[in-house]
Write a protein that holds these residues in place. Structure first.
Motif, PDB file in Angstrom:
ATOM      1  N   LEU A  81     -38.157  25.285  14.879  1.00 61.45           N
ATOM      2  CA  LEU A  81     -37.847  24.253  15.814  1.00 61.45           C
ATOM      3  C   LEU A  81     -39.101  24.357  16.860  1.00 61.45           C
ATOM      4  CD1 LEU A  81     -36.539  21.690  16.590  1.00 61.45           C
ATOM      5  CD2 LEU A  81     -34.678  23.455  17.532  1.00 61.45           C
ATOM      6  N   GLY A  82     -38.999  25.427  17.373  1.00 58.12           N
ATOM      7  CA  GLY A  82     -39.811  25.781  18.795  1.00 58.12           C
ATOM      8  C   GLY A  82     -41.153  25.331  18.599  1.00 58.12           C
ATOM      9  N   LEU A  83     -41.925  25.525  17.601  1.00 62.40           N
ATOM     10  CA  LEU A  83     -43.038  25.521  17.622  1.00 62.40           C
ATOM     11  C   LEU A  83     -43.618  23.845  17.548  1.00 62.40           C
ATOM     12  CD1 LEU A  83     -46.317  26.518  17.065  1.00 62.40           C
ATOM     13  CD2 LEU A  83     -45.695  26.309  14.529  1.00 62.40           C
TER      14      LEU A  83
ATOM     15  N   THR B 260     -56.505  32.812  17.740  1.00 64.94           N
ATOM     16  CA  THR B 260     -56.156  33.210  19.341  1.00 64.94           C
ATOM     17  C   THR B 260     -55.204  32.575  20.112  1.00 64.94           C
ATOM     18  OG1 THR B 260     -58.736  34.068  19.285  1.00 64.94           O
ATOM     19  CG2 THR B 260     -57.608  33.764  21.385  1.00 64.94           C
ATOM     20  N   VAL B 261     -54.363  33.326  20.439  1.00 69.00           N
ATOM     21  CA  VAL B 261     -53.286  32.646  21.273  1.00 69.00           C
ATOM     22  C   VAL B 261     -53.400  33.265  22.686  1.00 69.00           C
ATOM     23  CG1 VAL B 261     -50.853  32.417  21.598  1.00 69.00           C
ATOM     24  CG2 VAL B 261     -51.729  32.644  19.258  1.00 69.00           C
ATOM     25  N   ARG B 262     -53.669  32.399  23.775  1.00 68.14           N
ATOM     26  CA  ARG B 262     -53.719  32.610  25.095  1.00 68.14           C
ATOM     27  C   ARG B 262     -52.404  32.357  25.733  1.00 68.14           C
ATOM     28  NH1 ARG B 262     -59.920  29.580  25.555  1.00 68.14           N
ATOM     29  NH2 ARG B 262     -60.948  31.187  24.795  1.00 68.14           N
ATOM     30  N   MET B 263     -51.897  33.361  25.950  1.00 70.88           N
ATOM     31  CA  MET B 263     -50.673  33.542  26.628  1.00 70.88           C
ATOM     32  C   MET B 263     -50.667  33.352  27.923  1.00 70.88           C
ATOM     33  SD  MET B 263     -48.621  34.615  24.292  1.00 70.88           S
ATOM     34  CE  MET B 263     -47.368  35.575  24.597  1.00 70.88           C
ATOM     35  N   PRO B 264     -49.573  33.013  28.874  1.00 69.64           N
ATOM     36  CA  PRO B 264     -49.379  32.962  30.383  1.00 69.64           C
ATOM     37  C   PRO B 264     -49.884  34.211  31.111  1.00 69.64           C
ATOM     38  CG  PRO B 264     -47.296  32.014  29.390  1.00 69.64           C
ATOM     39  CD  PRO B 264     -48.302  32.759  28.107  1.00 69.64           C
ATOM     40  N   GLY B 265     -50.475  33.949  32.138  1.00 67.87           N
ATOM     41  CA  GLY B 265     -51.232  35.078  32.652  1.00 67.87           C
ATOM     42  C   GLY B 265     -52.646  35.211  32.169  1.00 67.87           C
TER      43      GLY B 265
ATOM     44  N   ARG C 169     -42.612  28.429  29.006  1.00 70.26           N
ATOM     45  CA  ARG C 169     -41.447  27.846  28.170  1.00 70.26           C
ATOM     46  C   ARG C 169     -41.849  27.885  26.601  1.00 70.26           C
ATOM     47  NH1 ARG C 169     -39.813  21.438  28.954  1.00 70.26           N
ATOM     48  NH2 ARG C 169     -41.891  20.934  28.291  1.00 70.26           N
ATOM     49  N   GLY C 170     -43.074  27.636  26.326  1.00 70.11           N
ATOM     50  CA  GLY C 170     -43.597  27.440  24.773  1.00 70.11           C
ATOM     51  C   GLY C 170     -43.208  28.645  24.200  1.00 70.11           C
ATOM     52  N   VAL C 171     -43.610  29.916  24.834  1.00 64.97           N
ATOM     53  CA  VAL C 171     -43.271  31.207  24.311  1.00 64.97           C
ATOM     54  C   VAL C 171     -41.707  31.421  24.006  1.00 64.97           C
ATOM     55  CG1 VAL C 171     -43.288  33.738  24.919  1.00 64.97           C
ATOM     56  CG2 VAL C 171     -45.184  32.333  25.478  1.00 64.97           C
ATOM     57  N   ARG C 172     -40.963  30.792  25.224  1.00 58.82           N
ATOM     58  CA  ARG C 172     -39.259  31.198  25.043  1.00 58.82           C
ATOM     59  C   ARG C 172     -38.882  30.422  23.808  1.00 58.82           C
ATOM     60  NH1 ARG C 172     -39.613  30.786  30.731  1.00 58.82           N
ATOM     61  NH2 ARG C 172     -39.024  28.688  30.470  1.00 58.82           N
ATOM     62  N   ARG C 173     -39.553  29.244  23.682  1.00 60.51           N
ATOM     63  CA  ARG C 173     -39.072  28.326  22.491  1.00 60.51           C
ATOM     64  C   ARG C 173     -39.304  28.780  21.014  1.00 60.51           C
ATOM     65  NH1 ARG C 173     -40.804  22.078  24.312  1.00 60.51           N
ATOM     66  NH2 ARG C 173     -38.715  21.487  24.798  1.00 60.51           N
TER      67      ARG C 173
END
Length: 392
Positions: free
Chosen positions: A53-55, A16-21, A42-46
């Motif tokens: 790399l972003g993870l 389960t990934v809890r997104m912004p909002g 910011r994590g979503v964008r990365r």
């Protein structure tokens, strides 16, 4: 974008990934222990821009926070889902672009090589003491039995290497990339040989010399700060454990030429290195940026070509599958269990190392990484024609 990425990367488990909002995204088949993560904008964008790399960066900087489970649990879901399996080498254009990038990223001139080594190995000897075995072996162990402790498996690795070197008392041995001197000391003490070890790490050099003095082996083991390209003389045996990964693809030919030039006419060399099964590729972006700048895991095809160009015989090859996965598991568990590490290193550094150890284990357990041991000679008739001498 994130929904598509998750559906591709996670096919098993319960994520389960809890997104912004507040929106939640679910992935996997709903089986097994739940893994719940919260991600910032910011994590979503990365992650969307550069997933590999972003993870890791999102985890390091707390743009990805685990509410249930750990980063290992998440990465294992991707491994079991098959997303870590090699995707093939691609067409001519893709292979050419990779070759150009390898040359740019891994030129590793002498000054660069020393700086790259310092980045990883000169952090602190105390850090490595906390999760390695007592002899500070920082390479794949050899689990002759599945119930071996890390100490037992690292001792078995050294015996395995010594058997392939076919040592005799009085021989001169060159250890290229000797680390903290553990293998050199073992060969000198148990087999009566004289060893010259070389490293580019000042931290390793200092500790290795102190260990040699404490063991009373100064007359048989010498450690120097030197680049492998600057060595001279000939040796009865050449051994190199966990060093080839730092050479870089453009320098493989030069490395094996050094091995040949330093090896006596009737000598034997043993190269112990990580390998990749999918053929020439690129270093993982997170590893290249944060862990091993300039490093590269070679394919066996790249190793064999460089050996052939150097004019050496390949007299034996062994592929160690899953041994490094078990080694890394024990390193990771020791790293996380050490009660003093949180007092000595900040949280971001600890998360970086946790991600590195976990992702590396996934690469060996579910991806295309392995360990190779390649035995080399200059002459065809140096060793017996069967492998029974190794067991003896």
């Amino acid at each position: 974008m994130i929904e598509t990425l998750l559906s591709e990367q996670v096919k098993v488990g319960d994520l389960t990934v809890r997104m912004p909002g507040g929106r939640e995204i679910h992935a996997g088949d709903g089986t097994g222990p739940p893994v719940v993560v919260r991600v910032t904008a910011r994590g979503v964008r990365r992650i969307a821009a550069k997933p590999g790399l972003g993870l890791g960066e999102a985890f390091m900087d707390e743009d990805l926070v685990f509410e249930r489970g750990t980063v290992w649990d998440l990465l294992e879901l991707t491994g079991r889902s098959g997303s870590r399996l090699p995707k093939g080498r691609g067409g001519w254009l893709k292979r050419t672009r990779r070759a150009i990038r390898r040359r740019l990223q891994q030129a590793n001139a002498r000054a660069t090589a020393r700086a790259n080594v310092a980045h990883h190995y000169d952090v602190s000897n105390d850090l490595y003491r906390r999760f390695l075995d007592e002899d500070l072996q920082y390479s794949c162990a050899y689990f002759a039995r599945p119930d071996m402790t890390l100490e037992e498996a690292q001792a078995a690795k050294k015996r395995h290497i010594a058997a392939k070197l076919r040592l005799s008392p009085g021989q001169r041995v060159l250890d290229i990339g000797c680390g903290w001197g553990g293998l050199a000391m073992t060969l000198a003490r148990d087999f009566g040989v004289e060893v010259l070890g070389v490293t580019l790490s000042t931290e390793q050099l200092d500790l290795a010399q102190r260990r040699i003095a404490a063991a009373g082996l100064e007359d048989r083991v010498r450690i120097e700060l030197a680049d492998y390209r600057d060595l001279a003389g000939t040796f009865d045996r050449v051994v190199s454990v966990g060093m080839l990964e730092h050479v870089g693809a453009p320098n493989l030919r030069a490395y094996f030429q050094v091995v040949r030039d330093r090896l006596a006419e009737d000598g034997v060399a043993l190269i112990h290195t990580i390998g990749r099964m999918e053929g020439p590729s690129l270093t993982n972006a997170f590893t290249r940026k944060y862990i091993f700048p300039g490093g590269y895991i070679p394919a066996l095809s790249e190793v064999s070509r460089a050996v052939e160009e150097a004019g050496l015989w390949i007299t034996d090859v062994e592929v160690l599958r899953l041994h490094y996965a078990e080694t890394l598991r024990q390193w990771r568990e020791r790293f996380l269990a050490d009660p003093e590490i949180p007092e000595l290193w900040d949280a971001r550094f600890r998360r970086m190392w946790e991600f590195y150890l976990a992702s590396a284990e996934v690469g060996f357990r579910y991806g295309g990484h392995m360990n190779l041991q390649v035995q080399l000679t200059r002459r065809v008739d140096v060793l017996p024609v069967t492998r029974t001498y190794m067991a003896d």
